[in-house]
Design an enzyme around this catalytic site. Structure first.
Site, PDB file in Angstrom:
ATOM      1  N   LYS A   1       0.841  -1.212   0.000  1.00  0.00           N
ATOM      2  CA  LYS A   1       0.000   0.000   0.000  1.00  0.00           C
ATOM      3  C   LYS A   1       0.867   1.249   0.000  1.00  0.00           C
ATOM      4  CE  LYS A   1      -3.716  -2.449   2.365  1.00  0.00           C
ATOM      5  NZ  LYS A   1      -2.952  -3.694   2.645  1.00  0.00           N
TER       6      LYS A   1
HETATM    7  O1  LIG Z   1      -8.657  -3.776   1.710  1.00  0.00           O
HETATM    8  C1  LIG Z   1      -7.721  -4.473   2.102  1.00  0.00           C
HETATM    9  C2  LIG Z   1      -6.471  -4.462   1.529  1.00  0.00           C
HETATM   10  C3  LIG Z   1      -5.518  -5.315   1.992  1.00  0.00           C
HETATM   11  N1  LIG Z   1      -5.753  -6.162   3.013  1.00  0.00           N
HETATM   12  C4  LIG Z   1      -4.670  -7.056   3.442  1.00  0.00           C
HETATM   13  O2  LIG Z   1      -5.049  -8.389   3.120  1.00  0.00           O
HETATM   14  C5  LIG Z   1      -4.677  -9.261   4.185  1.00  0.00           C
HETATM   15  C6  LIG Z   1      -5.924  -9.814   4.817  1.00  0.00           C
HETATM   16  O3  LIG Z   1      -5.581 -10.752   5.789  1.00  0.00           O
HETATM   17  P1  LIG Z   1      -6.641 -11.802   6.394  1.00  0.00           P
HETATM   18  O4  LIG Z   1      -5.845 -12.532   7.407  1.00  0.00           O
HETATM   19  O5  LIG Z   1      -7.098 -12.677   5.261  1.00  0.00           O
HETATM   20  O6  LIG Z   1      -7.745 -11.002   6.974  1.00  0.00           O
HETATM   21  C7  LIG Z   1      -3.830  -8.438   5.149  1.00  0.00           C
HETATM   22  O7  LIG Z   1      -2.492  -8.534   4.733  1.00  0.00           O
HETATM   23  C8  LIG Z   1      -4.349  -7.030   4.922  1.00  0.00           C
HETATM   24  O8  LIG Z   1      -3.386  -6.067   5.212  1.00  0.00           O
HETATM   25  C9  LIG Z   1      -6.998  -6.200   3.561  1.00  0.00           C
HETATM   26  O9  LIG Z   1      -7.284  -6.976   4.493  1.00  0.00           O
HETATM   27  N2  LIG Z   1      -7.954  -5.356   3.090  1.00  0.00           N
END
Ligand SMILES: O=c1ccn([C@@H]2O[C@H](COP(=O)(O)O)[C@@H](O)[C@H]2O)c(=O)[nH]1
Length: 276
Positions: free
Chosen positions: A91
């Site tokens: 990001k």
């Molecule tokens: O909108 C967003 C953008 C990025 N993320 C990222 O994805 C993973 C989600 O992790 P989970 O364990 O599947 O919840 C994490 O790295 C976030 O920083 C997001 O969740 N939402």
């Protein structure tokens, strides 16, 4: 060399998977850094057959300092050996000259992935260094459009997400002006939370040439069954992402990670079949 979008699309067709496996190693889950590295690499290798790409979250590697960056390099190298496209979730976003350095670091540098998530908060002009670098490298950028978290509406509501989507579509139309032939997906993708099932069809239609990254599957409560509207016919054009739901499906049991990855893949395919 295929572009990131072409590699993902090819893998989706060949392996019939739309799952992006997130690799977010949490230090509190491990005895030490060696344990963290071994488990992360094991999960990667074991889940690769069910993944269209992998998405290491930079925060978890940066939190470990130089050791973490070394682990990230190993994770990226192992993914490439397994034929898995790497999407780094960083990001990044800053004024143009700094964005240039971020783009060099994460899309062309030592720990680079083929694709990077970018933050458009500083304005559309600041996306240019990322887009140009990705185009030169055959990579991709995924611009935050509507994030998966509950508070996203504070800043992304009132049509802001839609404005970003329109800009992404404009950039992609510039790159792929001919809608009939050529690659299906352009360099600029979009992050749209899987948690916003009701909005997926709108964003799919607004950005016809963008790969959509849909984070939030599993731990954040999004269900594969609701994600079909994000895909084009043939089940192309989107990647649904789960991190904790795969890596820590049942503590550190790698067999459980495999079962979870296979389950997400199958649930996404069942949703597409039901929708067609
Ligand atoms: O909108 C967003 C953008 C990025 N993320 C990222 O994805 C993973 C989600 O992790 P989970 O364990 O599947 O919840 C994490 O790295 C976030 O920083 C997001 O969740 N939402």
């Amino acid at each position: 060399m295929p572009t990131f979008a072409q590699a993902v699309t090819e893998r989706t067709r060949r392996l019939n998977t739309r799952l992006c496996v997130g690799l977010d190693p949490r230090s509190e889950a491990y005895r030490d850094v060696a344990h963290l590295k071994a488990h992360t690499l094991e999960v990667l290798e074991a889940c690769a057959p069910y993944a269209a790409c992998v998405k290491p979250q930079l925060a978890f590697y940066e939190a470990l300092g130089l050791e973490g960056l070394a682990i990230l390099e190993e994770v990226c190298a192992a993914a490439r050996t397994l034929g898995l496209p790497v999407l780094l979730d960083g990001k990044r976003g800053d004024i143009g000259s700094t964005a240039q350095a971020y783009a060099r670091a994460w899309l062309g540098g030592q720990h680079a992935g083929a694709a990077l998530t970018v933050n458009p908060f500083l304005g559309f002009e600041t996306l240019t260094p990322f887009v140009e670098t990705a185009q030169q490298q055959g990579g991709a950028v995924f611009v935050l459009v509507k994030t998966s978290n509950p508070g996203q509406n504070d800043l992304q509501g009132s049509g802001v997400s839609e404005r970003i989507a329109v800009e992404i579509a404009r950039l992609n139309a510039e790159e792929l002006p001919d809608q009939e032939t050529g690659p299906e997906y352009a360099t600029v993708g979009a992050v749209v939370g899987a948690t916003h099932a009701g909005d997926l069809a709108t964003f799919r239609a607004l950005m016809p040439r963008a790969l959509l990254l849909l984070p939030g599957l599993g731990a954040q409560g999004a269900a594969a069954a609701d994600l079909a509207p994000a895909f084009h016919e043939g089940g192309l054009g989107a990647l649904a992402s789960a991190s904790r739901g795969v890596q820590y499906a049942d503590g550190l049991k790698v067999a459980a990670s495999v079962t979870a990855a296979r389950g997400f893949r199958d649930d996404l395919n069942a949703a597409l079949a039901a929708h067609s």
